[in-house]
Design a protein around this motif. Structure first.
Motif, mmCIF file in Angstrom:
data_model
loop_
_atom_site.group_PDB
_atom_site.id
_atom_site.type_symbol
_atom_site.label_atom_id
_atom_site.label_comp_id
_atom_site.label_asym_id
_atom_site.label_seq_id
_atom_site.Cartn_x
_atom_site.Cartn_y
_atom_site.Cartn_z
ATOM 1 N N VAL A 77 -3.458 0.028 -4.663
ATOM 2 C CA VAL A 77 -2.932 -1.304 -4.928
ATOM 3 C C VAL A 77 -2.399 -1.384 -6.351
ATOM 4 O O VAL A 77 -2.761 -0.584 -7.213
ATOM 5 N N SER A 78 -1.532 -2.354 -6.584
ATOM 6 C CA SER A 78 -0.953 -2.533 -7.916
ATOM 7 C C SER A 78 -1.931 -3.201 -8.876
ATOM 8 O O SER A 78 -1.862 -3.004 -10.089
ATOM 9 N N ASP A 79 -2.829 -4.038 -8.347
ATOM 10 C CA ASP A 79 -3.837 -4.684 -9.182
ATOM 11 C C ASP A 79 -5.016 -5.082 -8.309
ATOM 12 O O ASP A 79 -4.967 -4.968 -7.091
ATOM 13 N N TRP A 80 -6.066 -5.546 -8.970
ATOM 14 C CA TRP A 80 -7.268 -5.936 -8.250
ATOM 15 C C TRP A 80 -7.397 -7.453 -8.151
ATOM 16 O O TRP A 80 -8.493 -7.988 -8.064
ATOM 17 N N GLU A 81 -6.277 -8.148 -8.152
ATOM 18 C CA GLU A 81 -6.297 -9.597 -7.956
ATOM 19 C C GLU A 81 -6.437 -9.878 -6.464
ATOM 20 O O GLU A 81 -5.895 -9.159 -5.635
ATOM 21 N N ASN A 82 -7.151 -10.927 -6.129
ATOM 22 C CA ASN A 82 -7.272 -11.388 -4.736
ATOM 23 C C ASN A 82 -7.763 -10.310 -3.773
ATOM 24 O O ASN A 82 -7.142 -10.066 -2.733
ATOM 25 N N ILE A 83 -8.862 -9.668 -4.098
ATOM 26 C CA ILE A 83 -9.442 -8.666 -3.209
ATOM 27 C C ILE A 83 -10.078 -9.396 -2.025
ATOM 28 O O ILE A 83 -10.918 -10.285 -2.208
ATOM 29 N N PRO A 84 -9.684 -9.049 -0.803
ATOM 30 C CA PRO A 84 -10.241 -9.731 0.374
ATOM 31 C C PRO A 84 -11.753 -9.534 0.488
ATOM 32 O O PRO A 84 -12.292 -8.487 0.119
ATOM 33 N N ASP A 85 -12.425 -10.530 1.021
ATOM 34 C CA ASP A 85 -13.866 -10.437 1.263
ATOM 35 C C ASP A 85 -14.156 -9.234 2.141
ATOM 36 O O ASP A 85 -13.424 -8.946 3.090
ATOM 37 N N GLY A 86 -15.234 -8.548 1.810
ATOM 38 C CA GLY A 86 -15.643 -7.395 2.603
ATOM 39 C C GLY A 86 -15.100 -6.074 2.097
ATOM 40 O O GLY A 86 -15.528 -5.025 2.549
ATOM 41 N N LEU A 87 -14.138 -6.109 1.159
ATOM 42 C CA LEU A 87 -13.571 -4.877 0.613
ATOM 43 C C LEU A 87 -14.065 -4.652 -0.808
ATOM 44 O O LEU A 87 -14.480 -5.578 -1.493
ATOM 45 N N GLU A 88 -14.007 -3.406 -1.250
ATOM 46 C CA GLU A 88 -14.481 -3.017 -2.572
ATOM 47 C C GLU A 88 -13.348 -2.375 -3.357
ATOM 48 O O GLU A 88 -12.360 -1.916 -2.780
ATOM 49 N N ILE A 89 -13.518 -2.334 -4.676
ATOM 50 C CA ILE A 89 -12.528 -1.682 -5.525
ATOM 51 C C ILE A 89 -13.050 -0.320 -5.980
ATOM 52 O O ILE A 89 -14.251 -0.102 -6.069
ATOM 53 N N LEU A 90 -12.115 0.575 -6.234
ATOM 54 C CA LEU A 90 -12.455 1.909 -6.732
ATOM 55 C C LEU A 90 -11.374 2.345 -7.708
ATOM 56 O O LEU A 90 -10.182 2.255 -7.405
ATOM 57 N N TRP A 91 -11.796 2.800 -8.866
ATOM 58 C CA TRP A 91 -10.884 3.353 -9.861
ATOM 59 C C TRP A 91 -10.859 4.856 -9.651
ATOM 60 O O TRP A 91 -11.890 5.525 -9.696
ATOM 61 N N LEU A 92 -9.666 5.388 -9.362
ATOM 62 C CA LEU A 92 -9.474 6.833 -9.196
ATOM 63 C C LEU A 92 -8.967 7.367 -10.527
ATOM 64 O O LEU A 92 -7.852 7.046 -10.939
ATOM 65 N N PRO A 93 -9.786 8.165 -11.245
ATOM 66 C CA PRO A 93 -9.328 8.677 -12.537
ATOM 67 C C PRO A 93 -8.173 9.653 -12.370
ATOM 68 O O PRO A 93 -8.067 10.328 -11.345
ATOM 69 N N GLY A 94 -7.335 9.714 -13.384
ATOM 70 C CA GLY A 94 -6.225 10.653 -13.353
ATOM 71 C C GLY A 94 -6.706 12.073 -13.581
ATOM 72 O O GLY A 94 -7.860 12.310 -13.925
ATOM 73 N N GLY A 95 -5.803 13.015 -13.395
ATOM 74 C CA GLY A 95 -6.143 14.404 -13.625
ATOM 75 C C GLY A 95 -5.282 15.335 -12.798
ATOM 76 O O GLY A 95 -4.345 14.915 -12.117
ATOM 77 N N LYS A 96 -5.626 16.614 -12.866
ATOM 78 C CA LYS A 96 -4.861 17.663 -12.192
ATOM 79 C C LYS A 96 -5.424 17.903 -10.797
ATOM 80 O O LYS A 96 -6.641 17.952 -10.600
ATOM 81 N N TYR A 97 -4.503 18.068 -9.834
ATOM 82 C CA TYR A 97 -4.869 18.294 -8.439
ATOM 83 C C TYR A 97 -4.039 19.431 -7.849
ATOM 84 O O TYR A 97 -2.868 19.591 -8.187
#
Length: 160
Positions: A77-97
């Motif tokens: 998602v572009s931002d964590w505004e208005n997260i629907p009920d029942g869902l969670e947020i997760l920050w995926l750190p950057g790095g090499k893959y």
């Protein structure tokens, strides 16, 4: 199969998380719970789904099918505004893959045997302690031999 090596910046994800193990793999149930909620996410970056796993550092040292890990069904998602009920947020750190373009059934684990048993030990990289994920785009078809997805394995240069 030669992966492309890609460095990404941090990403914001929204989804559902469930703790599971390979012995008690509940991926189908996780995605069944996420699918109806996905429609309520207002700010997805694209239409791709992201299947993500967070493993403990010792997870790959000695394989134990009963060892638990976090599994996510999510979207970026572009931002964590208005997260629907029942869902969670997760920050995926950057790095090499290492990014593998995979074509085949999602139930065929031979790609992971190749990545961890052949490619990684012979490469100039080692596993990094960040989330692993699969990008499930428009060509993804669950359990279909013609399905396509990207498998993202966190890596860093081998220490000498």
């Amino acid at each position: 199969m030669i992966p492309r090596i890609e460095t990404i910046t941090e990403r914001k994800l929204v989804g559902l998380c469930r703790t599971m193990s390979f012995a008690k793999f509940e991926l189908v149930q996780l995605w069944q719970a996420f699918r109806p909620l996905r429609k309520s996410i207002e700010n997805p970056v694209n239409s791709d789904a992201i299947s993500l796993a967070i493993y403990q550092p010792e997870h790959f040292g000695h394989f134990d099918p009963n060892r638990s890990f976090e599994k996510w069904a999510s979207v970026e998602v572009s931002d964590w505004e208005n997260i629907p009920d029942g869902l969670e947020i997760l920050w995926l750190p950057g790095g090499k893959y290492a990014v593998f373009q995979y074509k085949g059934s999602s139930t065929d684990t031979s790609i992971y045997q190749y990545i961890f048993g052949s490619w990684l030990p012979q490469s100039d990289f080692e596993l990094d302690q960040r989330p692993h994920f699969e990008v499930l785009g428009s060509k993804y078809r669950n359990n279909d031999p013609e399905s396509e997805e990207e498998i993202w394995i966190p890596i860093r240069e081998k220490t000498k």
